[in-house]
Design an enzyme around this catalytic site. Structure first.
Site, PDB file in Angstrom:
ATOM      1  N   GLU A  16       4.530  -5.396   7.222  1.00 16.28           N
ATOM      2  CA  GLU A  16       3.786  -4.353   7.943  1.00 16.28           C
ATOM      3  C   GLU A  16       4.272  -4.114   9.371  1.00 16.28           C
ATOM      4  O   GLU A  16       4.335  -2.971   9.826  1.00 16.28           O
ATOM      5  CB  GLU A  16       2.284  -4.685   7.965  1.00 16.28           C
ATOM      6  CG  GLU A  16       1.565  -4.400   6.650  1.00 16.28           C
ATOM      7  CD  GLU A  16       1.647  -5.535   5.648  1.00 16.28           C
ATOM      8  OE1 GLU A  16       2.414  -6.490   5.875  1.00 16.28           O
ATOM      9  OE2 GLU A  16       0.942  -5.456   4.625  1.00 16.28           O
TER      10      GLU A  16
ATOM     11  N   GLU B 249      -0.803  -9.309  -0.563  1.00 10.67           N
ATOM     12  CA  GLU B 249      -2.237  -9.510  -0.266  1.00 10.67           C
ATOM     13  C   GLU B 249      -3.056  -9.526  -1.561  1.00 10.67           C
ATOM     14  O   GLU B 249      -4.002 -10.301  -1.706  1.00 10.67           O
ATOM     15  CB  GLU B 249      -2.728  -8.415   0.687  1.00 10.67           C
ATOM     16  CG  GLU B 249      -2.098  -8.551   2.074  1.00 10.67           C
ATOM     17  CD  GLU B 249      -2.484  -7.420   3.000  1.00 10.67           C
ATOM     18  OE1 GLU B 249      -2.120  -6.259   2.692  1.00 10.67           O
ATOM     19  OE2 GLU B 249      -3.135  -7.666   4.026  1.00 10.67           O
TER      20      GLU B 249
ATOM     21  N   GLY C  78       0.524  -5.028   0.881  1.00  9.41           N
ATOM     22  CA  GLY C  78      -0.683  -5.040   0.053  1.00  9.41           C
ATOM     23  C   GLY C  78      -0.457  -5.716  -1.297  1.00  9.41           C
ATOM     24  O   GLY C  78      -1.404  -6.203  -1.916  1.00  9.41           O
TER      25      GLY C  78
ATOM     26  N   ALA D 184       0.871  -1.173   0.000  1.00  8.44           N
ATOM     27  CA  ALA D 184       0.000   0.000   0.000  1.00  8.44           C
ATOM     28  C   ALA D 184       0.906   1.221   0.000  1.00  8.44           C
ATOM     29  O   ALA D 184       2.052   1.146   0.456  1.00  8.44           O
ATOM     30  CB  ALA D 184      -0.873  -0.018   1.245  1.00  8.44           C
TER      31      ALA D 184
HETATM   32  N1  COA Z   1       4.636   3.056  -0.557  1.00  8.28           N
HETATM   33  C1  COA Z   1       5.053   4.220  -1.081  1.00  8.28           C
HETATM   34  N2  COA Z   1       6.145   4.351  -1.811  1.00  8.28           N
HETATM   35  C2  COA Z   1       6.870   3.236  -2.024  1.00  8.28           C
HETATM   36  C3  COA Z   1       6.499   1.987  -1.508  1.00  8.28           C
HETATM   37  C4  COA Z   1       5.324   1.919  -0.748  1.00  8.28           C
HETATM   38  N3  COA Z   1       4.870   0.783  -0.242  1.00  8.28           N
HETATM   39  N4  COA Z   1       7.443   1.073  -1.872  1.00  8.28           N
HETATM   40  C5  COA Z   1       8.346   1.730  -2.607  1.00  8.28           C
HETATM   41  N5  COA Z   1       8.009   3.039  -2.699  1.00  8.28           N
HETATM   42  C6  COA Z   1       8.727   4.104  -3.400  1.00  8.28           C
HETATM   43  C7  COA Z   1       9.962   4.562  -2.632  1.00  8.28           C
HETATM   44  O1  COA Z   1       9.609   5.487  -1.634  1.00  8.28           O
HETATM   45  C8  COA Z   1      10.791   5.164  -3.747  1.00  8.28           C
HETATM   46  O2  COA Z   1      10.243   6.425  -4.070  1.00  8.28           O
HETATM   47  P1  COA Z   1      11.238   7.697  -4.344  1.00  8.28           P
HETATM   48  O3  COA Z   1      12.100   7.230  -5.497  1.00  8.28           O
HETATM   49  O4  COA Z   1      10.287   8.789  -4.700  1.00  8.28           O
HETATM   50  O5  COA Z   1      12.012   7.899  -3.072  1.00  8.28           O
HETATM   51  C9  COA Z   1      10.486   4.241  -4.938  1.00  8.28           C
HETATM   52  O6  COA Z   1       9.239   3.598  -4.638  1.00  8.28           O
HETATM   53  C10 COA Z   1      11.541   3.182  -5.153  1.00  8.28           C
HETATM   54  O7  COA Z   1      11.690   2.436  -3.945  1.00  8.28           O
HETATM   55  P2  COA Z   1      13.089   2.252  -3.196  1.00  8.28           P
HETATM   56  O8  COA Z   1      12.782   1.986  -1.750  1.00  8.28           O
HETATM   57  O9  COA Z   1      14.012   3.382  -3.499  1.00  8.28           O
HETATM   58  O10 COA Z   1      13.622   0.915  -3.909  1.00  8.28           O
HETATM   59  P3  COA Z   1      14.642  -0.135  -3.309  1.00  8.28           P
HETATM   60  O11 COA Z   1      15.042  -1.016  -4.449  1.00  8.28           O
HETATM   61  O12 COA Z   1      15.726   0.545  -2.535  1.00  8.28           O
HETATM   62  O13 COA Z   1      13.803  -0.999  -2.261  1.00  8.28           O
HETATM   63  C11 COA Z   1      11.845  -2.196  -1.483  1.00  8.28           C
HETATM   64  C12 COA Z   1      12.736  -1.814  -2.695  1.00  8.28           C
HETATM   65  C13 COA Z   1      10.634  -2.934  -2.039  1.00  8.28           C
HETATM   66  C14 COA Z   1      12.633  -3.144  -0.562  1.00  8.28           C
HETATM   67  C15 COA Z   1      11.451  -0.934  -0.708  1.00  8.28           C
HETATM   68  O14 COA Z   1      10.896  -0.018  -1.632  1.00  8.28           O
HETATM   69  C16 COA Z   1      10.434  -1.150   0.381  1.00  8.28           C
HETATM   70  O15 COA Z   1      10.781  -1.651   1.445  1.00  8.28           O
HETATM   71  N6  COA Z   1       9.157  -0.737   0.153  1.00  8.28           N
HETATM   72  C17 COA Z   1       8.127  -0.783   1.146  1.00  8.28           C
HETATM   73  C18 COA Z   1       7.616  -2.188   1.343  1.00  8.28           C
HETATM   74  C19 COA Z   1       6.578  -2.198   2.429  1.00  8.28           C
HETATM   75  O16 COA Z   1       6.853  -2.011   3.589  1.00  8.28           O
HETATM   76  N7  COA Z   1       5.320  -2.478   2.027  1.00  8.28           N
HETATM   77  C20 COA Z   1       4.233  -2.619   2.939  1.00  8.28           C
HETATM   78  C21 COA Z   1       3.478  -1.358   3.029  1.00  8.28           C
HETATM   79  S1  COA Z   1       2.155  -1.526   4.204  1.00  8.28           S
END
Ligand code: COA
Length: 260
Positions: free
Chosen positions: A135, A115, A112, A66
């Protein structure tokens, strides 16, 4: 119909829905959920569409969760509403759709995103896919049915370990757990799913609709875990841990949870 956050490609009898926010790793914001609701509702009514594939755009992510930036400042009430509306509009809609929906998991499927893949009728993943429910690392719990569908698919102990550790599993583990049915190269992922869809489309769509209903009926219990999830998800929004967890993600630092 045209959308801002998704693409719908039709090669009848197969339709492919692509979540198209690659710069945000296809994170599900409110508008994307609404558009997916519209697209799936529309495709369900289209008699020429027999099978639907769901995937993410780009090579990195199916859906990375999400959209954290959208809900970081939500109250307890807004948190509960976010989960309840999302479950009804999209996740339950897909699970109960009368047409088969196959998730083509082309990269990260987190929170999400996993999910969403789990709400689909089954999942095929590319080698680079990584799956998890992170989460609790944000001070919240899965709110789009993850606490219910993950144990259904992989068993309670494995599900709780994955939820508690907030870890990610690779495709070998996911295959072993039965979370995904097949692992395919990224280039072959959609062609493979299309072949499967083609095979399915030759069978009786009426009978398939009934089979989906019957299988789902076996998982409906008297005590409503989905409602319990919504309430607990909302409650997390009133905690200091949630504020710290989401702020830490947005500030790109490690969370230091106060534990309250
Ligand atoms: N919500 C909002 N933005 C998100 C996102 C999310 N769930 N997941 C990734 N993004 C965004 C990042 O903020 C980043 O944006 P920016 O370039 O404007 O800063 C962009 O997507 C790229 O992500 P980034 O984190 O830089 O890539 P990465 O390769 O370093 O890491 C992940 C990849 C998937 C490990 C990491 O993005 C992550 O942990 N995301 C969140 C996962 C999460 O907790 N999901 C559950 C949400 S309830």
């Amino acid at each position: 119909m045209s959308y801002n956050n998704i693409l719908v490609e039709e090669k009848k009898p197969i339709a492919t829905v692509i979540i198209n926010r690659p710069n945000k790793l296809n994170a599900l914001n409110k508008e994307t959920i609404q558009e997916l609701h519209q697209a799936f509702s529309f495709l369900e009514k289209d008699k020429e569409v027999k099978v639907i594939l769901l995937t993410g755009s780009g090579e990195k992510a199916f859906v990375a969760g999400a959209d954290i930036s959208e809900f970081a400042n939500f109250s307890v009430e807004e948190g509960g509403k976010l989960a309840a509306e999302g479950q009804e509009l999209l996740f339950n809609l897909i699970e109960n759709l009368s047409k088969p929906v196959i998730a083509a998991v082309n990269g990260f499927a987190l929170g999400g995103g996993l999910e969403l893949a789990m709400a689909c009728h089954f999942r095929v993943a590319s080698h680079n896919a990584r799956m998890g429910l992170p989460e609790v690392s944000l001070g919240v719990i899965p709110g789009y049915g993850g606490t219910q569908r993950l144990p259904q698919l992989i068993g309670k102990g494995r599900a709780l370990e994955l939820i508690m550790t907030a870890g990610m599993i690779d495709v070998e583990r996911a295959l072993d757990y039965g979370l995904i049915n097949h692992v395919i190269s990224q280039e072959e992922l959609l062609p493979f799913c299309e072949k499967l869809a083609d095979k399915i489309s030759k069978n009786s769509s009426v009978a398939i609709g009934h089979a989906i209903k019957a299988v789902n009926a076996g998982f409906k219990h008297d005590s409503n875990g989905y409602a319990a999830e919504i309430e607990a998800f909302g409650a997390c929004f009133g905690t200091a841990d949630f504020k710290e967890g989401t702020n830490a993600f947005l500030e790109k630092r490690k969370a230091d949870f106060p534990g309250e």
